[in-house]
Design an enzyme around this catalytic site. Structure first.
Site, PDB file in Angstrom:
ATOM      1  N   HIS A 168       0.825  -1.209   0.000  1.00 60.27           N
ATOM      2  CA  HIS A 168       0.000   0.000   0.000  1.00 60.27           C
ATOM      3  C   HIS A 168       0.859   1.259   0.000  1.00 60.27           C
ATOM      4  CE1 HIS A 168      -2.835   3.056   0.901  1.00 60.27           C
ATOM      5  NE2 HIS A 168      -3.665   2.378   1.658  1.00 60.27           N
ATOM      6  N   CYS A 169       2.186   1.134   0.167  1.00 57.04           N
ATOM      7  CA  CYS A 169       2.977   2.350   0.383  1.00 57.04           C
ATOM      8  C   CYS A 169       3.886   2.754  -0.778  1.00 57.04           C
ATOM      9  CB  CYS A 169       3.808   2.178   1.650  1.00 57.04           C
ATOM     10  SG  CYS A 169       2.788   1.995   3.113  1.00 57.04           S
ATOM     11  N   ILE A 170       4.920   1.940  -1.022  1.00 50.65           N
ATOM     12  CA  ILE A 170       5.989   2.390  -1.937  1.00 50.65           C
ATOM     13  C   ILE A 170       5.459   2.692  -3.359  1.00 50.65           C
ATOM     14  CG2 ILE A 170       8.350   1.920  -2.758  1.00 50.65           C
ATOM     15  CD1 ILE A 170       8.121   2.053   0.292  1.00 50.65           C
ATOM     16  N   LEU A 187       2.572   3.737  -4.180  1.00 52.73           N
ATOM     17  CA  LEU A 187       1.514   4.759  -4.188  1.00 52.73           C
ATOM     18  C   LEU A 187       1.972   6.113  -3.653  1.00 52.73           C
ATOM     19  CD1 LEU A 187      -0.155   2.167  -4.578  1.00 52.73           C
ATOM     20  CD2 LEU A 187      -1.775   3.022  -2.903  1.00 52.73           C
ATOM     21  N   ASP A 188       2.637   6.076  -2.486  1.00 53.72           N
ATOM     22  CA  ASP A 188       2.886   7.330  -1.765  1.00 53.72           C
ATOM     23  C   ASP A 188       3.616   8.400  -2.591  1.00 53.72           C
ATOM     24  OD1 ASP A 188       1.737   5.850   0.175  1.00 53.72           O
ATOM     25  OD2 ASP A 188       3.486   5.698   1.480  1.00 53.72           O
TER      26      ASP A 188
END
Ligand SMILES: NC(=O)c1ccc[n+]([C@@H]2O[C@H](COP(=O)([O-])OP(=O)(O)OC[C@H]3O[C@@H](n4cnc5c(N)ncnc54)[C@H](O)[C@@H]3O)[C@@H](O)[C@H]2O)c1
Length: 446
Positions: A273-275, A277-278
């Site tokens: 969910h992080c790398i 998208l962020d």
């Protein structure tokens, strides 16, 4: 006594009621950390399934055990609810709702807006509200603060607002919610002070910064740093492949430099969910200011090309065996986005499988953590990693290197292994060919 001091003393004497909004990978461990520190915690989630599961003592998060949930529920320390009016009981609210991207890769703020609206409807003087969801700089001030002000509250006097990024690393057995330093930035110094007191009551190390925008950007810097360095090492893998040099040997040797080098490893792409998208939250924000974040765009381009690089490797390996991808039986080993967890979000395995199927391969997969998953309306189920399965596959592709898999057996039985993670490097050769993501494979003889 000022509202700020009253709230801090309620935190210090553990009489403050802590609310967590969004009980997922981030919210649930945080909720339990507060409960273990002696607070009464109410978790609010819009999903009845999540709430009912937790209230019956079942955890839906791998790093949180059923026993822990059930013990804290029974002790009256933790309660989950789908009733937003329960927010009125909360003295502190941490918001950990999803921040995905839309189809056009713009921030999808619907969850943050919905949670902020609910807080606006249920807030009262003497509360602290902290946004934890990863987001672009300015969100806390532009999206959350106005909801509290619309309820007639003055931020920094009646109510306290801050941003504090979550740094949870699912599956990491060393660094957890409690011992990972936590960054906090408030709208005003009073807000920072209250938020720091809150997290300081149950976490080991706090790092306060001067504004919510700083705290928001800290998280984006951390994850952009990872995305860019992974992009760099993935490009280096492509470079090594063309030069016939073993990327893993290069990285290991470079890693002996005691200063100025940090080890990143290539792979089939980035997931979670992080790398992936962020960094796009920052890229989007900067587009609104007429600035193009070139490092982010380039890293994203290279990282998202990696599944296609893997599939080219599979095609090349099958070709050496005088086989086409079309009609070949390919076993994908590991589909979670990283090792030893069950999270499939944005997993590069999904692209690897889709690209192989588009070329006519019969793809099967094995993952001890993911018994089944749905993608594009199709249900996929993990097959047992039997001797027969390995021997009958024309190629086995190691996409995620879960620790529990016996790679020696894989190498021993498979005809062709495409290893995107260097999981087979130190093993004795088997009967088949091992093709690394980035170096000329060696023909091994039994
Ligand atoms: N998962 C990670 O490893 C990680 C690490 C650091 C930061 N983050 C960030 O933390 C945030 C949350 O991520 P996550 O992985 O915990 O998400 P998740 O999908 O696991 O959990 C989010 C929960 O929020 C609930 N929810 C959705 N809308 C809601 C609403 N309006 N009110 C109350 N509950 C609502 C959902 O039902 C779900 O249970 C995201 O911004 C993410 O980028 C995640």
């Amino acid at each position: 006594m000022q509202l700020k001091d009253q709230l801090i003393s309620k935190i210090e004497n553990r009489t403050a009621c802590i609310g967590i909004v969004g009980l997922g990978y981030v919210g649930l461990p945080l909720a339990l950390e507060f409960a273990k520190a002696g607070f009464k915690v109410i978790g609010y989630d819009v999903s009845e399934r999540v709430v009912n599961g937790l209230m019956s003592g079942k955890s839906h998060i791998q790093d949180v055990s059923n026993e822990e949930v059930s013990r804290l529920v029974k002790a009256g320390k933790f309660e989950a609810t789908a009733d937003e009016a329960r927010m009125q009981e909360m003295d502190a609210i941490s918001v950990a709702v999803p921040t995905p991207l839309s189809k056009t890769r713009d921030p999808d703020m619907a969850f943050v807006i919905a949670a902020s609206d609910a807080i606006g409807r249920n807030c009262r003087p003497g509360m602290v509200v902290i946004l934890e969801s990863t987001t672009y700089p300015g969100t806390t001030r532009e999206m959350l603060q106005p909801k509290l002000e619309a309820a007639g509250l003055t931020v920094g006097e009646d109510v306290f607002v801050a941003f504090s990024p979550e740094r949870v690393d699912p599956g990491n057995s060393v660094w957890n919610t409690k011992n990972t330093p936590k960054v906090v930035g408030g709208i005003t110094p009073n807000c920072t002070e209250v938020a720091t007191a809150l997290y300081g009551s149950c976490l080991d190390t706090l790092v306060s910064v001067s504004s919510t925008e700083t705290a928001e950007l800290v998280k984006l810097l951390e994850n952009t740093f990872r995305a860019v360095n992974i992009g760099l090492v993935n490009e280096m893998a492509i470079v090594c492949d063309k030069l016939g040099v073993n990327i893993w040997e290069v990285i290991d040797a470079a890693g002996t430099k005691p200063f100025g080098f940090m080890k990143f490893t290539p792979g089939p792409g980035i997931g979670g969910h992080c790398i992936p998208l962020d960094p796009h939250y920052l890229a989007w924000k900067m587009r609104t200011l007429n600035y193009k974040t070139r490092f982010i765009d380039l890293a994203s381009e290279i990282n998202s090309e990696m599944p296609a690089v893997v599939v080219r490797k599979v095609a090349q390996a099958l070709n050496e065996e005088r086989k086409a991808v079309n009609g070949s039986r390919v076993l994908v080993l590991g589909v979670a986005y990283k090792k030893d967890i069950n999270d499939m979000r944005e997993s590069p395995a999904l692209d690897v499988i889709r690209l192989l199927e588009l070329q006519g391969a019969q793809v099967r997969y094995h993952d001890p953590y993911v018994p089944k998953f749905r993608e594009d309306g199709h249900e996929h189920s993990s097959v047992p990693l039997s001797d027969d399965e390995l021997a009958k596959s024309d190629a086995v592709v190691i996409v995620t290197d879960h620790s529990s898999v016996d790679y020696q057996r894989v190498v021993h039985l498979a005809r062709v292994v495409v290893d995107t993670r260097n999981a087979t490097a130190k093993l004795a050769k088997g009967k088949g060919r091992i093709v690394s993501l980035a170096s000329v494979g060696s023909y091994a003889t039994a």
